[in-house]
Design an enzyme around this catalytic site. Sequence first.
Site, short mmCIF file in Angstrom:
data_model
loop_
_atom_site.label_atom_id
_atom_site.label_comp_id
_atom_site.label_asym_id
_atom_site.label_seq_id
_atom_site.Cartn_x
_atom_site.Cartn_y
_atom_site.Cartn_z
N CYS A 78 -11.98 20.40 8.86
CA CYS A 78 -11.77 20.42 7.41
C CYS A 78 -10.48 19.71 7.06
CB CYS A 78 -11.75 21.87 6.88
SG CYS A 78 -10.33 22.83 7.43
N CYS B 274 -7.16 20.76 8.69
CA CYS B 274 -6.88 20.22 10.04
C CYS B 274 -6.18 18.87 9.92
CB CYS B 274 -8.18 20.06 10.82
SG CYS B 274 -9.15 21.56 11.05
N ASP C 161 -8.13 -18.46 -11.34
CA ASP C 161 -7.63 -19.80 -11.05
C ASP C 161 -8.87 -20.69 -10.97
OD1 ASP C 161 -5.64 -21.74 -10.24
OD2 ASP C 161 -6.61 -21.67 -8.29
N ASP D 78 -6.77 -18.56 -4.76
CA ASP D 78 -6.70 -18.89 -3.34
C ASP D 78 -5.63 -18.05 -2.67
OD1 ASP D 78 -5.21 -20.76 -1.17
OD2 ASP D 78 -7.37 -21.09 -1.16
N ASP E 266 -1.91 -19.33 -4.05
CA ASP E 266 -1.67 -18.47 -5.20
C ASP E 266 -1.04 -17.13 -4.81
OD1 ASP E 266 -2.78 -20.37 -6.92
OD2 ASP E 266 -4.80 -19.65 -6.52
#
Length: 717
Positions: free
Chosen positions: A16, A19, A415, A612, A616
């Site tokens: 769970c 843990c 872009d 890109d 960019d």
Amino acid sequence: MTAPETLTFDVEGMTCATCALRIERVLGKQEGVSTAVVNLTGKEARVEVGPDADPADLEAAIARIGYKASLVVAGEERESLRERYSAETRYQGVRAALAAGFTVPAFGLSMLGPDERWVIAVVWALVTPVEFGFGWQFHRNAAIRIRSGGANMDTLVSMGTLAAYGWSIWAFFADQPVFFETAAWIVTFILLGRFFEARSKGRASRAITSLLEMGAREAHILGDDGEVTVPITDLEIGDRMIIRPGEKVPTDGVVAEGGSAFDESMLTGESKPVDKGLGDEVFGATINQQGLVIVEATRIGAETALAQIVRLVEDAQASKAPVQHLADRISAVFVPAVILISLGTLAVWLAVSGEVSDAVRSAVAVMIIACPCALGLATPTAIMVGSGRGAELGILFKSAQVFETTRDIDMVVFDKTGTLTVGAMTLTDITADDPDTALRLAASVEAASEHPIGRAVALGAEERELPLSAVTDFEALPGRGVRATVDGTAVVVGKPKLLADIGLQIPRSVQDDLEAMESAGRTAFLVGWDGAARAALGVSDRVRPTSAVTVQELTADDIRVAMLTGDNRTTADAIADQLGIDVVFAEVDPGEKAGEIERLTAAGLRIAFVGDGVNDAPALTKADLGMAVGSGTDVAIEAGDVVLLSGDPQLALGAIRLARATFRVIRQNLFWAFAYNTAAIPLAAAGILHPAIAGAAMAMSSVSVVTNSLRLKRFGR
């Protein structure tokens, strides 16, 4: 300063969220550890460590609190998550079936048999192997947690069923009502719930397992003695691989002989085959569809495109969304709080009614119904399925935070080149007194440039079979143009402003030609030498077929669309009108893109930028959500939050919609988990909810959260 290293451990024994949180806290306190994140659904821990950290010490620290951890070593065979869940599914399924085989007759005797001591004794005998045989895992795990000073879901199940079983033994001899069958039903229902949960988690993990299974298992190598077949693990860089039609490419490489079309859909999500010729890159796991080709291996193992994709998906699944931290804080205190509420329920019932059996029954119901399993599974299962589905579509989410960030995006800035357009320029126009001379000079200069416009000019000269000359003094002026000396003549190719700044005159006729090309939607520029502009050239980049519909669908989703380009205003507006984009940033130099994004965010807009991944990077970083257009060669781009494995703008739309769908599922899961516990605990404390029904409801709550997350596998189908 040594860069931190990330270690990955497979972890066994987690049941769970409590843990996972405990392991995180313990790992975070170890020497040399800077951060630790434990993925309950992925059964692993990722630890960022410095040079002083010892993996063996980290494994020992996890072992001390009752769990088993093993370091994942790069390159070594690792059991897949789906295989581990398959084993757990079989384990829990067998035990649930056997437990039911004892529980059903015990229940039948309790409900339908005569109320005599021998019948109760038979029920006791039937229930005992369920409690201490098939349900032993709960008691064993609870004891381990208690010895290490912790508690988890197994603690609640163990305490609840032992309380019901122990009370029934006392009640048997005291001639009081018993509920042996309640303990058996709780164990059976929870085992059944774990069976369904493991099976559902296995389905949720299939995406990344399928990615791993896509690769070829062996390769046909062209050696000195002819063709040799070797395991994929024996491949080396430089090996020449023979790939026949229908075969998978064993690893990344370049075509050394032949040519063919390759199915790259498993990497990019695009179904259209891609033609490859000499020198072109091909990627491991893609499929050769036509002719025989020989490919020279360039990347192997963890460096291949497929391995990078798998790593990005695993990283996303191992990370945590901000919304999960609330669930983590609640889960951390939930189990101790439930135990206190259960004891309080017992005390109140004893004080009010004096009925010990009713008090025990209500206290047990509280303990069982309140297990926080659904709360711990709500976020990671949705992220696992959502990121896996994204990988199938060619969308790689780099962290879980993306799913939350995307819901607030109100503008997407593209872009232009390579996203809204195909990114391949073609020479379309040339006006000059001597077109061949102008093009030859321009192409000679541009041949040394890597810019798409330069390549279009050089290709145009090649198609016209014009001989190019060697150049000297080449200089690239980003965002403005290029210049060089050709056969002793200084030649400038670029924007009118560049030519004017250098001192070249621009005749009216050349200016008119330039403006005519721009009004037609061309990217136009000038070529000048001997003191004046002598020619105007125009190139165009084809708009992608899906660009217009992408803009329409984003607008329909109440997301504005903008275009960012270095093209002049007239050309940019012509393309924007064609696509239906009303916000255009034109004539923007590469270095100014990030500034435009900053100005938009400063105005209060939540911006997603698509560009890109290399050129960019600053703009991708400044945006609230950066979407880097990648490829098989650079899928591990650092800039940006999402990697799109093709330039198709539909992927940007798909990424936003999938991220939003994933976050909706996370909210639904969390709502269900909170609502379930909020409503169920008072019902159990009031004695309205029987412990056996509480066990079934608790088990099914976890299954429902995982099942709800699995709906994301159908996204985009």
